[in-house]
Design a protein around this motif. Structure first.
Motif, short mmCIF file in Angstrom:
data_model
loop_
_atom_site.label_atom_id
_atom_site.label_comp_id
_atom_site.label_asym_id
_atom_site.label_seq_id
_atom_site.Cartn_x
_atom_site.Cartn_y
_atom_site.Cartn_z
N PHE A 74 0.83 -1.21 0.00
CA PHE A 74 0.00 0.00 0.00
C PHE A 74 0.86 1.26 0.00
N THR A 75 1.90 1.29 0.84
CA THR A 75 2.76 2.48 0.90
C THR A 75 3.58 2.63 -0.38
N GLN A 76 3.96 1.50 -0.99
CA GLN A 76 4.66 1.58 -2.28
C GLN A 76 3.76 2.18 -3.35
N PHE A 77 2.46 1.82 -3.31
CA PHE A 77 1.50 2.42 -4.25
C PHE A 77 1.39 3.92 -4.02
N LEU A 78 1.34 4.34 -2.74
CA LEU A 78 1.24 5.77 -2.44
C LEU A 78 2.51 6.51 -2.88
N ASP A 79 3.66 5.87 -2.74
CA ASP A 79 4.92 6.48 -3.19
C ASP A 79 4.91 6.66 -4.71
N LYS A 80 4.40 5.65 -5.42
CA LYS A 80 4.30 5.76 -6.88
C LYS A 80 3.33 6.87 -7.27
N LEU A 81 2.21 6.96 -6.55
CA LEU A 81 1.24 8.01 -6.81
C LEU A 81 1.86 9.39 -6.58
N HIS A 82 2.70 9.50 -5.54
CA HIS A 82 3.37 10.76 -5.24
C HIS A 82 4.27 11.19 -6.40
N ARG A 83 4.98 10.23 -6.98
CA ARG A 83 5.86 10.56 -8.10
C ARG A 83 5.07 11.00 -9.32
N GLU A 84 3.95 10.35 -9.57
CA GLU A 84 3.11 10.76 -10.70
C GLU A 84 2.54 12.16 -10.45
N ASN A 85 2.20 12.47 -9.20
CA ASN A 85 1.70 13.80 -8.87
C ASN A 85 2.75 14.87 -9.13
N ILE A 86 4.01 14.52 -8.87
CA ILE A 86 5.10 15.47 -9.13
C ILE A 86 5.21 15.77 -10.61
N VAL A 87 5.10 14.74 -11.45
CA VAL A 87 5.13 14.97 -12.91
C VAL A 87 3.96 15.87 -13.32
N ASP A 88 2.76 15.57 -12.82
CA ASP A 88 1.59 16.39 -13.15
C ASP A 88 1.73 17.82 -12.67
N TYR A 89 2.44 18.00 -11.57
CA TYR A 89 2.60 19.32 -10.96
C TYR A 89 3.41 20.25 -11.84
N TYR A 90 4.38 19.70 -12.57
CA TYR A 90 5.26 20.52 -13.40
C TYR A 90 4.94 20.44 -14.89
N PHE A 91 4.54 19.29 -15.35
CA PHE A 91 4.18 19.11 -16.77
C PHE A 91 2.67 19.35 -16.89
N THR A 92 2.29 20.60 -17.05
CA THR A 92 0.88 20.98 -16.99
C THR A 92 0.34 21.38 -18.36
N PRO A 93 -0.98 21.27 -18.56
CA PRO A 93 -1.58 21.76 -19.81
C PRO A 93 -1.34 23.25 -20.02
N GLU A 94 -1.33 24.02 -18.92
CA GLU A 94 -1.10 25.47 -19.04
C GLU A 94 0.30 25.76 -19.58
N LEU A 95 1.28 25.00 -19.08
CA LEU A 95 2.66 25.21 -19.55
C LEU A 95 2.79 24.87 -21.03
#
Length: 253
Positions: free
Chosen positions: A164-185
């Motif tokens: 479960f925590t490994q899944f949350l860690d993976k989700l965190h990394r995907e959130n980081i990509v989404d945070y910087y690679f945005t449609p607005e950019l």
């Protein structure tokens, strides 16, 4: 004959080959200001090109030789490079940088670190169970194996917590990509809209490793280079995801 063998082994242990044998080097990474341990730090041996991420407790282990140079990188922090001599362990202190992408190109999105911290609070029990325990315990009677640590390694509850925590860690990394690679950019850089923007975002989504090890300038350069490919193949579309097929391999005919 036996004495000769012992002498040969002793000489080999003292030889330059043994003295310069590759070894595991352990260490910790801290925030230089807050003194808090830092996880998800990218550690790379520049000689061997071996690269790892440290764990959530800031700990890492990597193979080195004397003279090797280790590079430490984390998103939002200045990189650091350390030369290896005869250190028994390393203590690395990283300094936080000004997050240029965040101040210029983020539009009302929550910081992924804040989201992760909130999840850790909400699922504290799972993180506590999944955390590695010391196998050796020292008491009045001397050193011995920790029964709690052994149980934590093999229990079903602990295995589920780690997954479960490994899944949350993976989700965190995907959130980081989404945070910087945005449609607005992408829209501001390339002028894409609608379906074309969605297709470009799916086709050329960068990896977490790229985002973690590059700055805003490199991200902009990456997007523009991928746009040149996109213009040459305007009808290029992402492959459809295949459906999950579950087979009951234990079913008897």
């Amino acid at each position: 004959m036996k004495n000769f063998a012992l002498i040969w082994i002793f000489c080999w242990l003292l030889s330059p080959h043994w003295a310069h044998a590759q070894r595991d080097l352990e260490g910790l990474v801290y925030d230089v200001v807050t003194k808090q341990r830092l996880g998800e730090v990218y550690v790379k041996n520049l000689r061997t090109q071996e690269a790892i991420y440290n764990n959530s407790r800031g700990e890492f282990k990597i193979q080195v030789l004397p003279g090797d140079r280790l590079q430490f990188r984390k998103l939002g922090y200045n990189a650091d490079t350390v030369e290896i001599n005869n250190q028994v362990a390393l203590i690395i202190n990283l300094k936080e940088t000004i997050k240029q992408i965040q101040t210029v190109h983020i539009y009302g999105r929550r910081n992924p670190d804040d989201v992760r911290d909130e999840l850790k609070r909400d699922y504290k029990k799972a993180y506590d169970i999944a955390a590695p325990k010391e196998l050796l315990s020292v008491g009045m009677g001397g050193a011995g194996l920790s029964i709690d640590a052994l149980y934590n390694m093999v229990s079903k509850e602990a295995k589920n917590a780690r997954r479960f925590t490994q899944f949350l860690d993976k989700l965190h990394r995907e959130n980081i990509v989404d945070y910087y690679f945005t449609p607005e950019l992408v829209r501001n850089l390339l002028g894409l809209e609608g379906e074309q923007l969605k297709v470009f975002m799916r086709l050329f989504r960068p990896t977490y490793d790229f985002i973690a090890s590059n700055d805003h300038y490199q991200l902009v350069k990456y997007i523009k280079s991928k746009y040149e490919i996109f213009k040459l193949h305007p009808n290029l579309r992402p492959l459809r995801e295949l459906p999950d097929i579950k087979l009951d391999v234990n079913k008897e005919k």
